[in-house]
Design a protein around this motif. Structure first.
Motif, PDB file in Angstrom:
ATOM      1  N   ASN A 219       0.673  -0.878  -0.239  1.00 25.88           N
ATOM      2  CA  ASN A 219       0.037  -0.171   0.280  1.00 25.88           C
ATOM      3  C   ASN A 219       0.593   1.349   0.309  1.00 25.88           C
ATOM      4  O   ASN A 219       1.129   2.149  -0.014  1.00 25.88           O
ATOM      5  N   LEU A 220       2.200   0.957   0.258  1.00 27.14           N
ATOM      6  CA  LEU A 220       3.024   2.039   0.251  1.00 27.14           C
ATOM      7  C   LEU A 220       2.788   3.001  -1.209  1.00 27.14           C
ATOM      8  O   LEU A 220       2.195   3.102  -2.303  1.00 27.14           O
ATOM      9  N   HIS A 221       2.930   4.535  -1.208  1.00 28.37           N
ATOM     10  CA  HIS A 221       2.439   5.044  -2.707  1.00 28.37           C
ATOM     11  C   HIS A 221       4.302   5.031  -3.275  1.00 28.37           C
ATOM     12  O   HIS A 221       4.736   6.068  -4.416  1.00 28.37           O
ATOM     13  N   ILE A 222       5.322   4.693  -2.711  1.00 28.13           N
ATOM     14  CA  ILE A 222       6.418   4.778  -3.812  1.00 28.13           C
ATOM     15  C   ILE A 222       6.406   3.703  -4.768  1.00 28.13           C
ATOM     16  O   ILE A 222       5.714   2.782  -4.890  1.00 28.13           O
ATOM     17  N   SER A 223       7.386   4.109  -5.762  1.00 33.80           N
ATOM     18  CA  SER A 223       7.388   2.374  -6.762  1.00 33.80           C
ATOM     19  C   SER A 223       7.738   1.887  -6.456  1.00 33.80           C
ATOM     20  O   SER A 223       8.485   1.790  -5.742  1.00 33.80           O
ATOM     21  N   LYS A 224       7.827   0.346  -7.121  1.00 39.52           N
ATOM     22  CA  LYS A 224       7.955  -0.733  -6.665  1.00 39.52           C
ATOM     23  C   LYS A 224       8.462  -1.412  -5.310  1.00 39.52           C
ATOM     24  O   LYS A 224       9.203  -1.831  -4.355  1.00 39.52           O
ATOM     25  N   PHE A 227       9.785  -4.981  -3.286  1.00 39.56           N
ATOM     26  CA  PHE A 227      11.582  -4.398  -4.223  1.00 39.56           C
ATOM     27  C   PHE A 227      12.502  -3.838  -3.119  1.00 39.56           C
ATOM     28  O   PHE A 227      13.357  -4.178  -2.624  1.00 39.56           O
ATOM     29  N   ASN A 228      12.025  -2.515  -2.785  1.00 40.51           N
ATOM     30  CA  ASN A 228      12.968  -1.881  -2.134  1.00 40.51           C
ATOM     31  C   ASN A 228      12.635  -2.363  -1.059  1.00 40.51           C
ATOM     32  O   ASN A 228      13.831  -2.231   0.428  1.00 40.51           O
ATOM     33  N   ILE A 232      16.262  -3.338   1.794  1.00 41.82           N
ATOM     34  CA  ILE A 232      16.623  -2.972   3.221  1.00 41.82           C
ATOM     35  C   ILE A 232      16.348  -3.928   3.980  1.00 41.82           C
ATOM     36  O   ILE A 232      17.546  -4.405   4.426  1.00 41.82           O
TER      37      ILE A 232
ATOM     38  N   LEU B  22      19.632   3.200   2.617  1.00 43.54           N
ATOM     39  CA  LEU B  22      18.356   3.286   1.525  1.00 43.54           C
ATOM     40  C   LEU B  22      16.767   3.334   2.499  1.00 43.54           C
ATOM     41  O   LEU B  22      16.091   4.362   1.779  1.00 43.54           O
ATOM     42  N   GLU B  30       8.504   8.290   0.400  1.00 39.88           N
ATOM     43  CA  GLU B  30       6.968   7.759   0.667  1.00 39.88           C
ATOM     44  C   GLU B  30       6.368   9.173   1.532  1.00 39.88           C
ATOM     45  O   GLU B  30       5.148   9.908   0.470  1.00 39.88           O
ATOM     46  N   GLU B  33       6.164  11.274  -1.591  1.00 39.70           N
ATOM     47  CA  GLU B  33       4.450  11.399  -3.049  1.00 39.70           C
ATOM     48  C   GLU B  33       3.568  11.163  -2.126  1.00 39.70           C
ATOM     49  O   GLU B  33       1.876  11.181  -2.695  1.00 39.70           O
ATOM     50  N   ARG B  34       2.767  11.442  -0.591  1.00 40.23           N
ATOM     51  CA  ARG B  34       2.027  10.986  -0.221  1.00 40.23           C
ATOM     52  C   ARG B  34       1.830  12.462  -0.335  1.00 40.23           C
ATOM     53  O   ARG B  34       0.560  12.921   0.084  1.00 40.23           O
TER      54      ARG B  34
END
Lengths: 416, 416
Positions: A219-224, A227-228, A232, B22, B30, B33-34
Motif C-alpha cells: 500500500n505504500l506510495h513509492i514505486s516498487k 522490491f525496495n 532493505i 536506503l 514515501e 509521494e503522499r
C-alpha cells in the motif's frame, strides 16, 4: 590531453577496473562453457589472470572487495528467495550432522598437519579453523546455474553451510581467545547464543512477519515498494549478521528465505534482483582469484605444504560431510560432500586474522590462501558431474511440464 | 562482544551506511509521494538529513560516491535503452539551440554576478562555468517515474543535455587553461574534436554495430549473453566518456541508445537493468544531499550570494533554454527550460576544480555547492506540474490501450 580529467581520475580508474574484470570474467566463462566446464572456474581464473599473480592489471582494493561482497550477498539473497524455510527445516537434523562432521574432521586434520609441519599449537589451531568454514557462494552459483537449487541435497548443503558458519564463528572465537591467552566463556556463550538466536528467529518467524507486513508494504506510495522493502531487508540482515560475527551472506540468505513465501511479489522481485546478482557476481568470483599472489611461493616447502593442506581440505570436507549424509546413499552423500568443499573468502579471512594477531606465519598464510582459492576451482567440475543425474531429471521434468503433464518430483521432498 | 568482528568492521560500516541511506531515501520518498511531490526531492533531502549538515550519521566517502556514480550511470543507461537515436537526431537542431542558449545565458550571468560581488575574473569564469552544465539525471528520473521519457520535450532535453555537457567540457577546459595562464588551442581543439567524434560516432553507428553483432552475441554459451554484453558496453563507454573528459553518464546514455533498437533482447535486458537502477539510484540522490554542509554558511554574505546565484541558476537556464524551444509554444518551451535547471554533481565538480586550482574562494565554492543542490530540489516539483498535461494524456492512452484501442501519439513525433 583531457584537461579536466583530474577530478575524475579515481572514478575513471574504477570504471576501467570494472570493465576489465567483467570482460575477462565473461571471456573465460565462455571458454569454460565451451569446454563443458563450470563458468565459475573461468571467472575465478580471470581474477588470477588480472590480479598480481600474472598481468597485475587490476589491484585488489577496498572498492572491489566491497563490490565483491555485495555480489555474494545478492547471490545468497537470490538463493534464499528460491528456498522456503520448511524445505531447510525439514532437512535440519541431517544438515546439522553434516555441518558438525564437516567441522570436526577438517579442523582435526588441519591442526595435525600444521603441528607435524612444525607449527605452534596456536598456529595449528588457526590452520584448522581456516579449513572449517565452507564458502557456500561457489556451490550455490554452480547449482543455481544448473537450476538445481531445490534438489534435496542442495537444501542440505545450504542448511549445513548456515550451521557450519555459526560453528566456524565459535571456533574462530575460541582460537582467537587462546591466542590472546584469555578465554572468556561468558563472552563466547554470548556470541554463540546471539548467532543461534538470530538465525533461528529469522528462519522461524521471518516468513510470518513478512506475510503480515506484505499488504502494508504493497500500500505504500513509492514505486516498487516490495522490491525496495526486500532490498532493505537483505542489506539490513546482512549488516546484522556481520555485526554479530557470522558472515553477511547468512543474513542475506535468511532475508531471501523470509521473503520466499510471498510468492507473487517474490516472483517480480526475483526478476529484478536477478539483474543485480548477474551484474555483481562476476566481481565476487574475479576478486577471489585476484587474492592469489603466486610470488609468495618462492619457497618450495611452501608449495608442498600448500598442496598437502589443499588435499586435506578437499578430502576432509568430502569425507566428513559425506559421512553425515551417508544415509541418503552413496551418490547423494558424495553430492553433499563435494558441495561443502569450497572455502573461498571465508578461509582467507580466518588466516588473515591469524596473520594480524601475529600467530600465523607468512608461509602458512600463503598456503591457506592457495587452499582457499584452489578448493573453489576444484569443486565446481565435480559438482557438475555428481549432479548430472539431477540435471537430466530436471530437464526431463521441464520438458514434460512443457508438454502439459506435471510430475510431482515427490521423491525429492521425502528426503531429509 | 563479537570477537572476530575486526576483520569485517569496514564491510560492516559500509553495509550500515547503505542500509541507512536506503531506508532514509525510501521513507522520505514515501512522505513526498503522499504530499504529491516528486520522490527524488525526498531522496535528496534524505541525504541532507543523514549527511554532515544535520545528523552526520553517514559520511561522504569514496565508496559511496562511486556507488552514486554507478547509480546515475545505470539511470542514464536505462534512459538510453528507451531512446532511439533517430528520436534524438530528429530534434537535433532544436536541442543544439537549446543547449547553446542554455550555456551562454547562465555563463554570462554567473560571470557578471561574481564580478559584481568582488570576485576576480578567473574566479568569475569558474562560477559561470559551474552554472553551465545541466545534470540530466534528476530530470531523467522524474520524467521516467512519470513514464514520459518519450515525450518530445523529453527528447529535446536529453539531446540538449548531451550537447550541453560537451560545451561545458570545453568551457571548463578554457577556463582551467586561463587559470594556469596558458591556453593551448591545439589541445582544446583536440579535446573538442574527440568529444564530438565520440558522441557522433556512437550515436550514428552504434545501433548498426550492435545489430550486426547481436546474432553473434546471442550464440555465446554464457548465461544471459546479451545482458552481459550490454553491461560491458555500458561500463566501457562510461569509462571512455570519462577518459575523454565528458561525463560518464553521456557514455552510458549513448550505450543505452546503441542497444535501443535490438528490441526483443532489449526488452529482457531492460527488465534486468531496471533492477540494478532501482537499487542504485537512491544512493545517487542521497549522495547529492550529503554533499551539503550547512556549517559553511557562517557568513551572512555567503547566504545572500548563494541565494542570488541559485536564483540566477534557475532563471538563466529556464529562460535561456526556454528561448531555444520557444518555437514549440509556451508550455513546451517551459518544459524544456525547467528540465534543464538541475545542476547536481556537475556544478559541484566544476567548483571543486576551481577550488583545487586555488582560484575559487571557499565562500564562492560554498555558494555553488548550495546552488547545485538547491536546483535539484527546486526543479522536480515544477517538472511535475509542467508535464502534468502529458502525464494525463499518457494515462488516457494507456487506459485506451488496455481497452483494446491503440492511439498513435503521433502529434509527439512530429515535433522537433
Amino acid at each position: 590531453m583531457p584537461i579536466v580529467l583530474a577530478a575524475n581520475v579515481e572514478h575513471s580508474n574504477v570504471l576501467l577496473a570494472l570493465v576489465l574484470m567483467l570482460v575477462a570474467a565473461k571471456v573465460l566463462a565462455e571458454v569454460f562453457e565451451r569446454l563443458r566446464q563450470p563458468a565459475v572456474v573461468g571467472e575465478i581464473l580471470a581474477g588470477v589472470l588480472l590480479g598480481p599473480s600474472v598481468l597485475a592489471w587490476v589491484q585488489p582494493s577496498d572498492f572491489i572487495s566491497l563490490t565483491a561482497e555485495i555480489g555474494v550477498i545478492f547471490l545468497l539473497f537470490n538463493v534464499g528467495l528460491e528456498t522456503k524455510p520448511q524445505a531447510i527445516l525439514a532437512v535440519g537434523k541431517r544438515a546439522f550432522i553434516v555441518a558438525v562432521l564437516g567441522v570436526i574432521v577438517p579442523f582435526a586434520a588441519g591442526y595435525l598437519i600444521a603441528v607435524l609441519w612444525g607449527g605452534s599449537k596456536i598456529e595449528a589451531m588457526f590452520i584448522g579453523a581456516a579449513l572449517v568454514a565452507t564458502s557456500v557462494g561457489i556451490t550455490a552459483r554452480v547449482l543455481s546455474s544448473l537450476g538445481l537449487l531445490d534438489a534435496p541435497t542442495a537444501r542440505i548443503i545450504l542448511g549445513a553451510a548456515v550451521i557450519d558458519d555459526i560453528l566456524g564463528l565459535l571456533i574462530l572465537s575460541v582460537v582467537s581467545s587462546f591466542s590472546k591467552g584469555e578465554v572468556n566463556y561468558w563472552s563466547l556463550a554470548g556470541t554463540a547464543g546471539l548467532a543461534i538466536f538470530f538465525t533461528l528467529f529469522v528462519a522461524l518467524f521471518g516468513t510470518r512477519l513478512v506475510s503480515r507486513l506484505a499488504p502494508k508494504i504493497e500500500n505504500l506510495h513509492i514505486s516498487k515498494p516490495f522490491f525496495n522493502a526486500g532490498l532493505i531487508l537483505c542489506l539490513g540482515l546482512s549488516f546484522a549478521a556481520n555485526y554479530i560475527g557470522v558472515a553477511a551472506i547468512i543474513g542475506a540468505f535468511l532475508a531471501g528465505m523470509a521473503l520466499s513465501e510471498a510468492t507473487e511479489d517474490n516472483h517480480k522481485m526475483h526478476k529484478m534482483t536477478s539483474g543485480i546478482t548477474e551484474f555483481f557476481v562476476p566481481f565476487f568470483l574475479v576478486n577471489i582469484g585476484m587474492q592469489l599472489n603466486l610470488s609468495i611461493f618462492k619457497d618450495v616447502s611452501v608449495i608442498f605444504f600448500a598442496i598437502i593442506i589443499t588435499t586435506a581440505a578437499v578430502l576432509t570436507k568430502f569425507i566428513g560431510c559425506g559421512l553425515g549424509a551417508l544415509g541418503l546413499g552413496w551418490r547423494r552423500s558424495a553430492q553433499v560432500g563435494i558441495g561443502m568443499v569450497p572455502r573461498g573468502e571465508v578461509g582467507i579471512v580466518v588466516a588473515q586474522i591469524g596473520l594480524g594477531l601475529a600467530v600465523v606465519s607468512e608461509a602458512f598464510f600463503a598456503a591457506v590462501l592457495f587452499m582457499a582459492i584452489a578448493t573453489t576451482l576444484i569443486a565446481p567440475p565435480f559438482i557438475k558431474i555428481l549432479f548430472a543425474g539431477e540435471e537430466a531429471a530436471r530437464e526431463k521434468t521441464d520438458a514434460d511440464d512443457a508438454g502439459g503433464i506435471i510430475h510431482e518430483t515427490d521423491d525429492w521432498s521425502r528426503i531429509g
